[in-house]
Design a protein around this motif. Structure first.
Motif, PDB file in Angstrom:
ATOM      1  N   THR A 133       0.857  -1.175   0.000  1.00 12.31           N
ATOM      2  CA  THR A 133       0.000   0.000   0.000  1.00 12.31           C
ATOM      3  C   THR A 133       0.894   1.226   0.000  1.00 12.31           C
ATOM      4  OG1 THR A 133      -1.713  -1.151   1.239  1.00 12.31           O
ATOM      5  CG2 THR A 133      -1.808   1.245   1.241  1.00 12.31           C
TER       6      THR A 133
ATOM      7  N   TYR B 274      -5.996  -2.747   3.323  1.00  7.59           N
ATOM      8  CA  TYR B 274      -6.969  -3.678   2.764  1.00  7.59           C
ATOM      9  C   TYR B 274      -7.087  -4.916   3.641  1.00  7.59           C
ATOM     10  CZ  TYR B 274      -2.344  -4.890   1.187  1.00  7.59           C
ATOM     11  OH  TYR B 274      -1.003  -5.134   1.156  1.00  7.59           O
TER      12      TYR B 274
ATOM     13  N   ASP C 249      -2.672  -9.783   4.704  1.00  8.41           N
ATOM     14  CA  ASP C 249      -2.431 -10.668   3.567  1.00  8.41           C
ATOM     15  C   ASP C 249      -2.943 -12.064   3.906  1.00  8.41           C
ATOM     16  OD1 ASP C 249      -1.237  -8.846   1.860  1.00  8.41           O
ATOM     17  OD2 ASP C 249       0.741  -9.146   2.740  1.00  8.41           O
TER      18      ASP C 249
ATOM     19  N   TRP D  44      -8.594 -14.248  -1.745  1.00  8.35           N
ATOM     20  CA  TRP D  44      -9.748 -13.544  -2.300  1.00  8.35           C
ATOM     21  C   TRP D  44     -10.436 -14.387  -3.376  1.00  8.35           C
ATOM     22  CZ3 TRP D  44      -4.681 -11.934  -2.163  1.00  8.35           C
ATOM     23  CH2 TRP D  44      -3.935 -12.204  -3.313  1.00  8.35           C
TER      24      TRP D  44
ATOM     25  N   ALA E 135      -7.318  -9.521  -7.006  1.00  9.74           N
ATOM     26  CA  ALA E 135      -6.484  -9.207  -5.844  1.00  9.74           C
ATOM     27  C   ALA E 135      -6.896  -7.870  -5.219  1.00  9.74           C
ATOM     28  CB  ALA E 135      -5.014  -9.168  -6.251  1.00  9.74           C
ATOM     29  N   PRO E 136      -6.718  -7.718  -3.892  1.00 10.17           N
ATOM     30  CA  PRO E 136      -7.195  -6.516  -3.204  1.00 10.17           C
ATOM     31  C   PRO E 136      -6.192  -5.370  -3.162  1.00 10.17           C
ATOM     32  CG  PRO E 136      -6.395  -8.090  -1.601  1.00 10.17           C
ATOM     33  CD  PRO E 136      -6.260  -8.752  -2.945  1.00 10.17           C
ATOM     34  N   TYR E 137      -5.037  -5.531  -3.781  1.00  7.10           N
ATOM     35  CA  TYR E 137      -3.997  -4.516  -3.686  1.00  7.10           C
ATOM     36  C   TYR E 137      -4.312  -3.327  -4.598  1.00  7.10           C
ATOM     37  CZ  TYR E 137      -1.914  -8.635  -1.641  1.00  7.10           C
ATOM     38  OH  TYR E 137      -1.702  -9.749  -0.879  1.00  7.10           O
TER      39      TYR E 137
ATOM     40  N   VAL F  53      -6.660  -3.316  -7.944  1.00  6.56           N
ATOM     41  CA  VAL F  53      -8.010  -2.747  -7.876  1.00  6.56           C
ATOM     42  C   VAL F  53      -8.207  -1.741  -9.008  1.00  6.56           C
ATOM     43  CG1 VAL F  53      -9.551  -1.302  -6.491  1.00  6.56           C
ATOM     44  CG2 VAL F  53      -8.271  -3.157  -5.404  1.00  6.56           C
TER      45      VAL F  53
ATOM     46  N   ARG G 164      -8.602  -3.629 -12.181  1.00  2.42           N
ATOM     47  CA  ARG G 164      -9.928  -4.247 -12.247  1.00  2.42           C
ATOM     48  C   ARG G 164     -10.969  -3.239 -12.732  1.00  2.42           C
ATOM     49  NH1 ARG G 164     -10.029  -6.554  -7.505  1.00  2.42           N
ATOM     50  NH2 ARG G 164     -11.178  -5.045  -6.271  1.00  2.42           N
TER      51      ARG G 164
END
Length: 200
Positions: free
Chosen positions: A27, A42, A45, A56, A100-102, A106, A109
């Motif tokens: 981040t 987020y 990990d 995820w 992935a949430p990074y 994001v 996406r």
């Protein structure tokens, strides 16, 4: 379409992140942010001992995955005996990357998923119509998304063993001996050095 091991794809995604300069598991503080400031995160990990339980969820349904096969194989086709991108697991790569949430993932996406939603039926088209439709993605409202998709596809492809071989890269290989540069290369350097006033 078979899926490859998620642990392998996550490791592969981290490698691609290094290639394209994205933050996998990172981040970023805004530019000029005080060093003591905590960024909005987020969460933790995921533990990767059992990624099917803890990672995820994947986002791509079967229809999008089928269209991705067609799109990937136009962007990174098999050339000179190398396999096409879909045969090397790039569909699974994008499924992992886009889920992935990074922060960088994001952003990708939000950029790429609308483009993928707009190519419904791509895999069912005849080759000529398919190529024309993909070519159209490079202009208009999908141009930025398609450009980013191509960067990720190329990076993912050329970080596989087969993709590295297709580049003709011979680094990272142990050699029994090194005979030095070929005479033609040395002669070229001598010529160029002489132009600069250096004696060979």
């Amino acid at each position: 379409m078979s899926e490859i091991d998620r642990r392998a794809v996550i490791g592969w995604s981290a490698l691609v992140a290094g290639v394209v300069g994205a933050g996998w598991g990172v981040t970023h503080l805004p530019s000029g942010a005080p060093s003591g400031r905590k960024p909005t995160g987020y969460g933790k990990d995921p533990p990767l001992v059992d990624p099917k339980r803890h990672v995820w969820p994947r986002l791509l349904d079967d229809a999008i995955r089928r269209n991705l096969v067609a799109l990937i194989d136009i962007v990174v086709p098999g050339i000179d005996g190398s396999p096409p991108g879909s045969a090397l697991g790039l569909v699974d790569f994008f499924d992992e990357w886009l889920g992935a949430p990074y922060p960088d993932m994001v952003a990708d996406r939000a950029l790429i998923m609308p483009m993928l939603a707009g190519i419904d039926g791509l895999g069912a088209l005849a080759p000529g119509a398919r190529a024309a439709r993909v070519a159209g993605l490079g202009s208009g409202g999908t141009a930025k998304a398609f450009a980013r998709f191509c960067v990720l596809a190329a990076a993912a492809y050329h970080t596989t063993p087969q993709g590295i071989a297709a580049l003709g890269y011979v680094g990272n290989e142990a050699r029994q001996s090194f005979d030095g540069p070929p005479p033609a290369v040395l002669a070229h350097f001598d010529t160029e050095l002489a132009k600069l006033g250096f004696a060979p």
